[in-house]
Scaffold this motif. Structure first.
Motif, short mmCIF file in Angstrom:
data_model
loop_
_atom_site.label_atom_id
_atom_site.label_comp_id
_atom_site.label_asym_id
_atom_site.label_seq_id
_atom_site.Cartn_x
_atom_site.Cartn_y
_atom_site.Cartn_z
N MET B 1 -7.88 41.06 -74.06
CA MET B 1 -8.28 40.82 -72.52
C MET B 1 -9.17 41.74 -71.90
SD MET B 1 -6.83 38.89 -70.02
CE MET B 1 -5.57 37.96 -70.61
N ASN B 2 -10.16 41.34 -71.08
CA ASN B 2 -10.72 42.34 -70.50
C ASN B 2 -9.93 43.13 -69.24
OD1 ASN B 2 -13.19 41.60 -71.48
ND2 ASN B 2 -13.57 40.26 -69.98
N PRO B 3 -10.16 44.27 -69.36
CA PRO B 3 -9.48 45.45 -68.46
C PRO B 3 -9.65 44.86 -66.96
CG PRO B 3 -11.19 46.59 -69.50
CD PRO B 3 -11.17 45.31 -70.12
N VAL B 4 -8.24 44.94 -66.12
CA VAL B 4 -8.54 44.74 -64.69
C VAL B 4 -8.87 45.74 -63.88
CG1 VAL B 4 -7.51 43.60 -62.62
CG2 VAL B 4 -6.81 42.91 -64.92
N PRO B 5 -10.20 46.04 -63.47
CA PRO B 5 -10.75 47.26 -62.93
C PRO B 5 -9.32 48.02 -61.98
CG PRO B 5 -12.39 45.68 -62.36
CD PRO B 5 -11.22 44.87 -63.14
N ARG B 6 -9.14 48.96 -62.20
CA ARG B 6 -8.43 50.07 -61.38
C ARG B 6 -6.78 49.72 -61.27
NH1 ARG B 6 -11.76 50.93 -56.02
NH2 ARG B 6 -10.38 52.51 -55.71
N LEU B 7 -6.61 48.46 -61.46
CA LEU B 7 -5.29 48.07 -61.24
C LEU B 7 -4.33 48.75 -62.12
CD1 LEU B 7 -3.47 46.14 -59.77
CD2 LEU B 7 -3.63 44.39 -62.17
N VAL B 237 -10.13 52.53 -47.94
CA VAL B 237 -9.90 53.44 -48.78
C VAL B 237 -11.15 53.92 -49.76
CG1 VAL B 237 -8.58 54.16 -51.00
CG2 VAL B 237 -7.46 53.03 -48.94
N ASP B 238 -11.94 52.92 -50.33
CA ASP B 238 -12.89 53.24 -50.90
C ASP B 238 -14.22 53.88 -50.53
OD1 ASP B 238 -11.56 51.94 -53.03
OD2 ASP B 238 -12.97 50.49 -53.49
N ALA B 239 -14.18 53.58 -49.14
CA ALA B 239 -15.27 54.13 -48.25
C ALA B 239 -15.31 55.56 -48.11
CB ALA B 239 -15.30 53.34 -46.95
N THR B 240 -14.10 56.17 -48.45
CA THR B 240 -13.97 57.68 -48.60
C THR B 240 -14.14 58.28 -49.63
OG1 THR B 240 -11.90 57.84 -49.22
CG2 THR B 240 -11.73 57.40 -46.96
N GLY B 241 -14.83 57.59 -50.69
CA GLY B 241 -15.16 58.10 -51.88
C GLY B 241 -14.00 57.97 -52.91
N TYR B 242 -12.72 57.24 -52.66
CA TYR B 242 -11.53 57.35 -53.70
C TYR B 242 -12.05 56.20 -54.59
CZ TYR B 242 -6.83 55.98 -55.45
OH TYR B 242 -5.93 55.84 -56.06
N THR B 243 -11.82 56.61 -55.84
CA THR B 243 -12.09 55.58 -57.09
C THR B 243 -11.03 55.56 -57.84
OG1 THR B 243 -13.16 57.53 -58.11
CG2 THR B 243 -14.63 56.22 -56.99
N GLY B 244 -9.82 55.99 -57.33
CA GLY B 244 -8.60 56.19 -58.50
C GLY B 244 -7.96 54.65 -58.42
N PRO B 245 -6.76 54.70 -59.18
CA PRO B 245 -6.06 53.56 -59.63
C PRO B 245 -5.60 52.75 -58.10
CG PRO B 245 -4.88 55.22 -60.03
CD PRO B 245 -5.98 55.94 -59.50
N ILE B 246 -5.55 51.58 -58.36
CA ILE B 246 -4.73 50.75 -57.30
C ILE B 246 -3.43 50.15 -57.70
CG2 ILE B 246 -5.20 48.74 -55.57
CD1 ILE B 246 -8.25 49.32 -56.03
N GLU B 247 -2.31 50.75 -57.11
CA GLU B 247 -1.02 50.60 -57.80
C GLU B 247 -0.30 49.33 -57.00
OE1 GLU B 247 0.92 54.24 -59.02
OE2 GLU B 247 2.73 53.04 -58.60
N VAL B 248 0.03 48.21 -57.87
CA VAL B 248 1.02 47.33 -57.14
C VAL B 248 2.31 47.49 -57.15
CG1 VAL B 248 1.61 44.81 -57.01
CG2 VAL B 248 -0.83 45.59 -57.38
N GLU B 249 3.07 47.73 -56.09
CA GLU B 249 4.47 48.20 -55.88
C GLU B 249 5.12 47.53 -55.13
OE1 GLU B 249 6.94 52.43 -55.64
OE2 GLU B 249 5.86 51.65 -53.93
#
Lengths: 276, 276
Positions: B1-7, B237-249
Motif C-alpha cells: 500500500m502506498n503510504p498516506v502522506p503525513r497521516l 497550519v502548513d502555512a506556518t511551515g509545519y510539515t509534521g504528522p496529521i493525527e486523527v483522534e
C-alpha cells in the motif's frame, strides 16, 4: 416582602408556573423584575400579559428571544426578519426595551462560520432601525462555544461586541451571561469594553455544572451549585457603571420538577449570598 | 500500500483494536504514524510496544497523555508530577518526542480558573527540563471550553500559547486540535503565532457533530460528518511551515462498534478527500 435589589426572574427558570403564577410568585418573593419568553406570552396573549405584569407593578427586563439569522435561503431570511419584527412589536407591547437575540447556528451542510456571522450582521442592519423606532434595543447574546454549530455562531463577548459596535449603542447591545462566558480569560477585559461603550443590555446568571446532559441544553445550574464566581462577575459588570437588572435564567429539569415558590426562595437566598 | 502522506492514526480512534492489530492495520492501510495512549501501552508493556511499532516501521507521533496539574493539595501535586515523569519516560522509550498534556479542571469546590492555570504553569516549570533531558517536548492541548470545569482549564490556543511561551520552544509546544478550536474566530491568528514561534507540537483532527452526548466526551465525529473545515485548518497550519504528522483522534462509540479495518479505510478516504 422587601424588594430584592435588581433581581429579575427569567420565566424559563420556573417554567412550571403559568404567567399569573409567575407574577404572583414574584410579588410574594419581592422580585420586582421578570424576563419573559415569546411563546408563553403569545399563548397568554401579549396585551393581556402586558397588563398582568404592569398591574402587579413588575418590570419586564427582557424578552427572549429573537435572532436565528444565519439561513442562506432568501425566503428563510425574509421569514426570520418578519418574525423578528414581530418580536420587537411584542417587546414594545410588554414595555421592555431589551430583545435578546440568539444568532443561529450553521445552516445544514455549511462549515463557514465567518459567512454565517456576516449574515447575522446583515440582519442586524435591517432590524435595528425598526427596533429603535419602537424603543427596543437588540441584545446580542454570545452563547457558549459548544452551541456554535447548532444554535449560535456568536461564541464570545468579543465577537458579540465586534458585531454590536457596527451599530449605534442605543440600537444594539450585548448580553453578559455567566453560563456562556465564565470560562473565558478575556471576559473581564470584554466586560469593561462593553460597559465603556454603553453596550451591556442585559446581565444574566446561571451556574456551570457537570456532567453536561445529552444535547447540552438543559444542564444549567442553580446559583452556587457549580463553577461560576458570581460576585466576581457582578463586580466587574457594576464597575463599568451598569446599574440595571440582574436576571436569573436557568434551564434545569430538576428545578422544573420542584415547587416553584420553593425554587424562587432558594434563588433569592443564593442571590443575596453569592451575587450581591 | 502506498503510504498516506503525513497521516497518523491515534490509537483511541479504533480502540477495539489491540496494539498488534493496530500496527498490522496501519501497515496494511499505508498509515505510517500512530499516536499511542499510556494505558494500553502499559498493559502491553512499554518496551514490547516500542519494539512492535518500531519493527513494523511505524513512527510514534505522540503519546497521550500527561497533565492534570491543577490539584491544590501538595501530595496530589507531587503524585501528578511523578506520574508525568513516568509519562516522559514512556514517551522516550516509545521514541516519540511529543507528550500531550491535558491540564486538568477545577479542583472540587474551587471557582478560580486563574489560579488553576498558574498551577499548570508551575508544574510545567518543574516538568519541562526533565522532559527535555529525555528528548521529549511537552505539548499543551487546549480543550474545548465545555471541558473547562472538569477536565482542562486551558480552553483556547491563545491560552495554551500564553503558557507555552514562558518556556523554551524546544521544551513546550501546543496541540492544534480541530475539535477543540474550530469555533474560535481568533484561531487563524493563533495558529500563525504558534507556527512563527515553532510551537506546533501536534496537529489533530476530529469533526464537530451534534447533538452532544451526555458528558460531552465521546461525541467526536468522523472527518466530514460535521462542521469542521479541515482543509482550511490544514492550510493554515502548513502555512506556518509545519510539515509534521496529521493525527486523527476521534472518540466515538459508533466507530468503536465497527470493523477496525473498515473504519481506517474510511478515515484514509476522508483524509485524502477533505484534508490533503
Amino acid at each position: 416582602m422587601n424588594p430584592v435589589p435588581r433581581l429579575s426572574l427569567n420565566q424559563e427558570t420556573i417554567k412550571q408556573w403559568s404567567l399569573p403564577e409567575l407574577v404572583e410568585g414574584c410579588v410574594k418573593a419581592g422580585v420586582t423584575g421578570v424576563g419573559l419568553w415569546r411563546e408563553p406570552v403569545q399563548r397568554y396573549g401579549v396585551q393581556a400579559a402586558a397588563e398582568l405584569v404592569r398591574d402587579a407593578g413588575l418590570t419586564v427586563t427582557s424578552l427572549c428571544r429573537g435572532g436565528f439569522f444565519t439561513a442562506i435561503d432568501p425566503e428563510r431570511r425574509a421569514a426570520a426578519l418578519a418574525d423578528n419584527r414581530a418580536a420587537v412589536d411584542e417587546a414594545a407591547a410588554l414595555g421592555t426595551g431589551t430583545l435578546v437575540l440568539v444568532s443561529g447556528g450553521l445552516p445544514a451542510g455549511s462549515r463557514d462560520l465567518f459567512a454565517a456571522r456576516e449574515r447575522v450582521a446583515d440582519a442586524l442592519a435591517r432590524l435595528a432601525p425598526y427596533a429603535a423606532d419602537h424603543g427596543v434595543r437588540l441584545a446580542i447574546e454570545p452563547l457558549h462555544p459548544m452551541y456554535a454549530a447548532d444554535r449560535c455562531v456568536v461564541s464570545t463577548l468579543a465577537q458579540a461586541l465586534d458585531l454590536a459596535t457596527r451599530f449605534p449603542a442605543d440600537q444594539v447591545g450585548v448580553v453578559v451571561d455567566t453560563y456562556h462566558l465564565w470560562w473565558d480569560d478575556t471576559v473581564a477585559a470584554q466586560i469593561a469594553r462593553a460597559g465603556a461603550g454603553g453596550r451591556i443590555a442585559a446581565f444574566q446568571l446561571a451556574d456551570w455544572i457537570t456532567p453536561l446532559p445529552e444535547g447540552a441544553l438543559l444542564g444549567r445550574g442553580q446559583l452556587g451549585d457549580g463553577s461560576v464566581d458570581f460576585r466576581w462577575f457582578r463586580e466587574r459588570v457594576d464597575a463599568t457603571g451598569y446599574t440595571g437588572p440582574i436576571e436569573v435564567e436557568i434551564f434545569n429539569p430538576d428545578l422544573w420538577a420542584r415547587d416553584g415558590a420553593e425554587v424562587l426562595t432558594e434563588i433569592v437566598g443564593r442571590y443575596r449570598e453569592l451575587v450581591l
